[in-house]
Design an enzyme around this catalytic site. Structure first.
Site, PDB file in Angstrom:
ATOM      1  N   ASP A  50      -4.696   3.646 -30.801  1.00 52.10           N
ATOM      2  CA  ASP A  50      -4.404   4.521 -30.027  1.00 52.10           C
ATOM      3  C   ASP A  50      -5.068   5.904 -30.233  1.00 52.10           C
ATOM      4  OD1 ASP A  50      -2.473   2.598 -29.217  1.00 52.10           O
ATOM      5  OD2 ASP A  50      -0.794   3.486 -29.785  1.00 52.10           O
TER       6      ASP A  50
ATOM      7  N   ASP B  90      -1.478  -3.661 -24.755  1.00 52.71           N
ATOM      8  CA  ASP B  90      -0.452  -3.240 -25.182  1.00 52.71           C
ATOM      9  C   ASP B  90       1.006  -3.278 -24.301  1.00 52.71           C
ATOM     10  OD1 ASP B  90       1.023  -1.605 -27.144  1.00 52.71           O
ATOM     11  OD2 ASP B  90       0.644   0.256 -26.030  1.00 52.71           O
TER      12      ASP B  90
ATOM     13  N   ASP C 147      -2.109   5.759 -24.023  1.00 48.20           N
ATOM     14  CA  ASP C 147      -0.919   6.028 -23.243  1.00 48.20           C
ATOM     15  C   ASP C 147      -0.858   7.027 -22.554  1.00 48.20           C
ATOM     16  OD1 ASP C 147       0.353   3.604 -24.434  1.00 48.20           O
ATOM     17  OD2 ASP C 147       0.292   4.604 -26.147  1.00 48.20           O
TER      18      ASP C 147
ATOM     19  N   HIS D 153       3.206   0.808 -19.502  1.00 48.45           N
ATOM     20  CA  HIS D 153       4.303   0.024 -20.088  1.00 48.45           C
ATOM     21  C   HIS D 153       4.974   1.050 -21.154  1.00 48.45           C
ATOM     22  CE1 HIS D 153       0.064   0.394 -22.393  1.00 48.45           C
ATOM     23  NE2 HIS D 153       0.860   0.752 -23.337  1.00 48.45           N
TER      24      HIS D 153
ATOM     25  N   HIS E  50      -7.172   3.281 -26.971  1.00 52.95           N
ATOM     26  CA  HIS E  50      -6.189   3.050 -25.972  1.00 52.95           C
ATOM     27  C   HIS E  50      -5.205   4.137 -25.851  1.00 52.95           C
ATOM     28  CE1 HIS E  50      -2.798   1.270 -23.843  1.00 52.95           C
ATOM     29  NE2 HIS E  50      -1.812   1.529 -25.035  1.00 52.95           N
TER      30      HIS E  50
END
Length: 1078
Positions: A426, A289, A177, A501, A175
């Site tokens: 992450d 998430d 971000d 997000h 993941h």
């Protein structure tokens, strides 16, 4: 005499309509039409015989003809009742005199009552689980669940897998971000590009290895810098199934605060990129998430062609309840769906997080041992004190049984013997070594388990497309250059990036927030140029002349924002007698609208004229440098701009040389102000309340300028509606409020001011307002003095500045006598309404919900709606109250990973509307049981006006009015309940340019039945969701019009042009369209 002429005009119009309609029947009877409306979630049915088509088509045309004649007849009757020869001035629609109330056109078209949605409408398929019922069932007591702290102890029998083996799917993922503790570019440079590079190497080494990816923003950036060899490798991995793209949006968006337009837009951007560069179409939704999940996203994925999806961040008590009932896998259906057309299969992850310690089973201290990046000596370890072990022949049996026990326990929460076990976290797999450690150790484990059979195992667009279409016809190379499309694409991607997000939510480091803001700011400047240049081309009568103008931009916005964290400031226009200035007003909505437009000028003696030379009523107001000081050099003029749907209107500003304008009048309280031009009355105190009024409402205020009552003129009823400000503090416990958490120290306390605020009251011909200057809020309440939509609601503007406070959150509370009890309603992503319950068994913060565009409370008689131009948190902690949080300043980290408080506050603008409506035919008991609710049609349109304001531009180049004309692309307004979400230029399949096609996205809004639409000022009708494609456009010809899935990934099995659109209530549909300038 005037009346006779009016009837003559409309009588001739009726005659023309009849003749033209008959001509159309004969002329178009040979065209091919779809046989019937399509249902939600399906494509048009196969055509009937040609003969039956012609008969059906003639019947429809006759019905349309009768409807048109009926509407015109009603309009003539309305007109005849409203005409008064003695009160009309030269403009026909407006009355004269200082302080008079402006009248909108009375040619209102009635809305068909059958188009609204009532609570009694039910389908044959009722859901098995309704979340409002679940909230009543869950005790929210949070007992200790053992190793699964917020769950329960899971047991099983060894023989349960004798007949059918447990199938475990381990899914490696990372993941990423697009901004959080670092900026998007920093993360890419330091982490993400290594993940992709390693993926190419490691998947090539072993064809059994697989990897999954979601965020296309990163994949696109990597793709732009790698060589052809790596690109071809990725394509091979996709073909063989080693690499899978899930969801495929530009980001993994927040689902609480994002508007559905932005959710769709970032989804299209990602899917268009995938189609062009990789030729893949994602099938699975993956949202691990975002802070909570919205049914709106489920609907959008379904409309985009997805069949299944996965979610993670759900309240632990809800997860526990679903796990106990083995409903963690379910078909997610929209509350308003009367059948099952919106069903999409959804997998809810059962445990705390999506990291490896919380995905193999209920015991994180065991699962953590199977994260092989945490082997001793590495940069990670297991916080439970039990280290990971590398798998060898000596320990493989013991370790395999240990993880198998977790898999089995997790599988007991589901109804099947197929188990999903994500393997990632992450920014995982950045290190070359991690790929080998994870894959080789799991390979060792699975080889052993498989050898033991007993074990079993997702504004500028519209005007740009119109301008681009005309530029193609007239071969205007200057406009056809790809620089516009490149800038538009960059703006789309920055908007998409901001839906991440950790971006739109504000849960990123300060400098990361600045990076998001800077990206959006630069895109905003680029979009203003695109809008300005597009508008200039569209209003030019002689299109080829566009090439001769060199100003940059050709039209500039009436206000400008100087930096990413500043509020807009107005340009000052300097018209003269010799050189008039031109205002160009762009209406981005699909409805005709009468809007109040304001702009700054350097002279109070000005006139505003339409493109036909008609003189308009204007209001001249003071520009205040400080709360009590008037500028001697700048003035604000306001007038009513009547703009066509999606169109442009040109107005002329001309200096008159003499004062003949209507000046606003002022009264100030608790202070003094003077002016040589304006009439200002100063009052230190007054026992009489402050009053504002317009044709629909009368408002009263206390001496501090806060609203106390609202009287509706139609029924002469006085309603107590009070506005006040409140403070929240934070708890004194160890965990305190921060970027992620709202942990107040109790109910909000009233905002206390040390001295009475300076209050300024404005009375004018166009609008009247009250402004109060508190220490932390400048609060303005405005009424527009005109009939219809703009005059029926109260506008509230709050400029908030809490940069000098410590651990406080400021809110605005609206209190009323409405008996709402513990129920209130909030929108989800601006798309649908979700009923809420304020539950005393929950802490205060658990009763605060996201509001993207509106929230309301209601009883049997009235509904009070708060409409918002920005996303906020909202609650109704007391019957009759709506409370909205406007800003937060918190000095500490809340221990959720960000590592800082919320201290980067700016001066923030908050814009709202308050709408009070009378209800009828309400069954309160039935309403309490219903999981659905719908805004009124008036509320929908008011929200659209609030969130899609007109663009006011001024011409920077010297141009004669004879060269400019109105641009009106639509034949008429779209039906009242149909919103044009976007008209989006599509990328070319080859190269970096654009296609001649566009994506037309339409949304039919559902609206409630308990509200009258008579006399509301709606300048549109409803048509049961039917739109004739070839009657849409005024200056363009539709060459192609084909239905598509929401994000353009899929087309019908038999793709063909259609001529009529049928939309069900709440439906969002996308069509591929190609226009040609006539």
């Amino acid at each position: 005499m005037k009346l006779s002429r009016q009837f003559t005009v409309f009588g001739s119009a009726i005659f023309c309509v009849v003749i033209f309609s008959l001509y159309l029947m004969l002329d178009r009877g040979h065209l091919d039409y779809p046989s019937s409306p399509r249902r939600e979630g399906s494509y048009p049915q196969a055509q009937l015989s040609v003969l039956q088509e012609k008969i059906d088509h003639l019947e429809r045309l006759l019905a349309e003809n009768n409807e048109i004649i009926s509407n015109i007849r009603d309009s003539v009757i309305n007109l005849s009742e409203s005409v008064d020869d003695d009160s009309k001035d030269s403009q026909g629609n407006f009355s004269q005199g200082a302080g008079s109330q402006l009248q909108q056109s009375e040619l209102y078209i009635q809305v068909d009552p059958s188009d609204c949605l009532s609570l009694s409408q039910t389908g044959s398929l009722q859901p098995d689980v309704q979340m409002l019922d679940v909230y009543n069932l869950i005790p929210f007591d949070n007992p200790d669940g053992g190793v699964w702290k917020q769950g329960f102890d899971i047991k099983y029998e060894d023989h349960e897998w004798d007949d059918e083996s447990l199938q475990v799917f381990v899914v490696p993922h990372s993941h990423n971000d697009p901004g959080w503790l670092k900026t998007f570019n920093e993360y890419f440079r330091e982490k993400t590009h290594y993940i992709f590079n390693n993926m190419v190497i490691k998947l090539k080494e072993d064809s059994s290895r697989k990897f999954m990816w979601s965020e296309i923003s990163y994949l696109s950036k990597w793709w732009d810098i790698v060589d052809t060899q790596k690109k071809e490798a990725v394509k091979r991995f996709l073909q063989t199934g080693q690499f899978e793209v899930v969801t495929g949006g530009w980001v993994m968006p927040d689902e609480a605060t994002s508007h559905y337009f932005a959710l769709i837009d970032q989804l299209i951007e990602g899917h268009q990129w995938l189609e062009k560069h990789l030729g893949v179409k994602p099938r699975s939704g993956w949202a691990i998430d975002p802070f909570g999940h919205s049914p709106t996203m489920a609907y959008l994925l379904k409309r985009a062609g997805f069949s299944h999806m996965l979610i993670q961040r759900v309240h632990y008590a809800v997860k526990k309840h679903f796990a106990q009932h083995k409903t963690l896998e379910f078909f997610w259906r929209q509350n308003w769906d009367l059948g099952s057309a919106t069903d999409i299969f959804c997998h809810m992850m059962p445990f705390y997080s999506y990291d490896i310690p919380h995905t193999c089973g209920p015991d994180p201290k065991i699962c953590c041992q199977f994260d092989f990046k945490r082997l001793p000596g590495g940069s990670y370890d297991c916080p439970w004190g039990r280290p990971s072990e590398e798998i060898s022949s000596e320990n493989v049996q013991r370790r395999a049984l240990l993880i198998l026990d977790q898999y089995r326990k997790k599988s007991k929460l589901f109804r099947t013997k197929v188990l999903l076990a994500p393997l990632g976290d992450d920014f995982r797999y950045t290190d070359y070594s991690e790929w080998d450690l994870q894959f080789k150790n799991y390979e060792y484990l699975f080889k052993y388990m498989n050898s033991q059979p007993q074990l079993g195992v997702k504004a500028a667009e519209i005007i740009y497309y119109f301008a681009q279409t005309q530029a193609q016809k007239f071969k205007i190379n200057k406009f056809l250059l790809s620089t516009y499309y490149t800038a538009l694409t960059e703006a789309r991607r920055n908007l998409g990036l901001f839906q991440h997000h950790d971006a739109i939510t504000g849960t990123a480091k300060d400098w990361v927030v600045v990076d998001y803001g800077t990206r959006l700011f630069h895109s905003l400047l680029a979009l203003e140029k695109i809008i300005g240049d597009s508008a200039f081309l569209l209003i030019l009568k002689n299109k080829p002349m566009f090439e001769s103008y060199s100003s940059d931009p050709l039209l500039e916005m009436s206000s400008i924002q100087k930096s990413q964290d500043s509020l807009p400031q107005n340009h000052v226009i300097k018209p003269s007698i010799q050189e008039p200035r031109y205002l160009v007003i762009y209406n981005p909505l699909e409805q005709h609208r009468d809007s109040v437009v304001s702009t700054y000028v350097n002279n109070p003696n000005v006139q505003v004229l339409t493109d036909t030379g008609k003189l308009l009523d204007i209001q001249v107001s003071a520009v205040w440098i400080k709360e009590d000081t008037i500028s001697q050099e700048v003035y604000k003029i306001s007038f009513i701009a009547q703009t066509p749907p999606l169109g442009l209107k040109v107005y002329t500003l001309l200096e008159t040389g003499k004062p003949d304008s209507d000046l606003a009048e002022y009264v100030v309280y608790n202070g003094e102000a003077t002016s040589e031009i304006f009439n200002i009355k100063s009052m230190m105190s007054d026992s009489e309340p402050i009053i504002l009024e317009n044709p629909h409402l009368i408002l009263s205020f206390d001496k501090t300028g806060l609203m106390e009552t609202m009287m509706t003129r139609e029924d002469k009823q006085i309603h107590e509606i009070k506005v006040q400000f409140t403070w929240y503090g934070t708890t004194s416990k160890k965990d305190k409020s921060g970027a992620y958490l709202f942990l107040p120290d109790g109910f909000a306390q009233p905002y206390v001011y040390k001295k009475a605020p300076f209050v300024r009251v404005v009375h004018g011909k166009i609008y009247s307002e009250v402004t109060s200057y508190f220490e932390h809020v400048s609060h303005t309440v405005r009424l527009y003095n005109l009939r219809g939509i703009e005059g029926r609601s109260v506008e509230i503007s709050n400029i908030v500045n809490i940069r000098n406070v410590y651990n406080r959150e400021i809110a605005m509370r609206i209190s009323s006598e409405i008996n709402s009890q513990n129920r209130f309603y909030t929108d989800l992503n601006g798309y649908q309404i979700q009923p809420r319950m304020t539950l005393s068994k929950l802490p205060l913060q658990a009763n605060v919900y996201p509001m993207t565009t509106m929230a309301y409370i209601q009883d049997a008689k009235n509904r009070l709606t708060l409409l918002s131009a920005q996303s906020s948190g909202v609650s109704s902690l007391k019957s009759g109250d709506i409370e909205v949080i406007m800003d937060r300043r918190l000095m500490q980290d809340d221990n959720r990973g960000l590592g800082q408080g919320v201290t980067d506050n700016k001066i923030t603008a908050n814009l709202f509307r308050i709408l009070l409506e009378e209800r009828s035919g309400v069954d309160m008991e039935e309403e309490k049981k219903s999981p659905v609710s719908f805004p009124s049609l008036l509320s929908h349109i008011t929200s659209s006006f609030l969130n899609h304001p007109v663009f006011v531009m001024t011409a920077k180049v010297k141009v004669s009015s004879e060269l400019l004309s109105e641009f009106s692309p639509l034949v008429s307004s779209l039906p009242c309940d149909i919103h044009l979400v976007n008209l989006r230029t599509i990328q070319a399949k080859e190269g970096k340019g654009y296609s001649s096609d566009a994506a037309l996205i339409l949304h039919r809004k559902g609206f409630g039945c308990q509200f009258s639409t008579s006399g509301m000022g709606l300048l549109c009708s409803t048509t049961q969701g039917k739109i004739s494609v070839y009657k849409l456009f005024n200056t363009f010809t539709v060459e192609d019009f084909v239905p598509s899935s929401l994000s353009l990934m899929h087309t019908p099995p038999v793709a063909q042009n259609i001529s009529v659109i049928y939309l069900s209530p709440m439906e969002i549909s996308t069509f591929r369209i190609r226009l040609r300038t006539r």
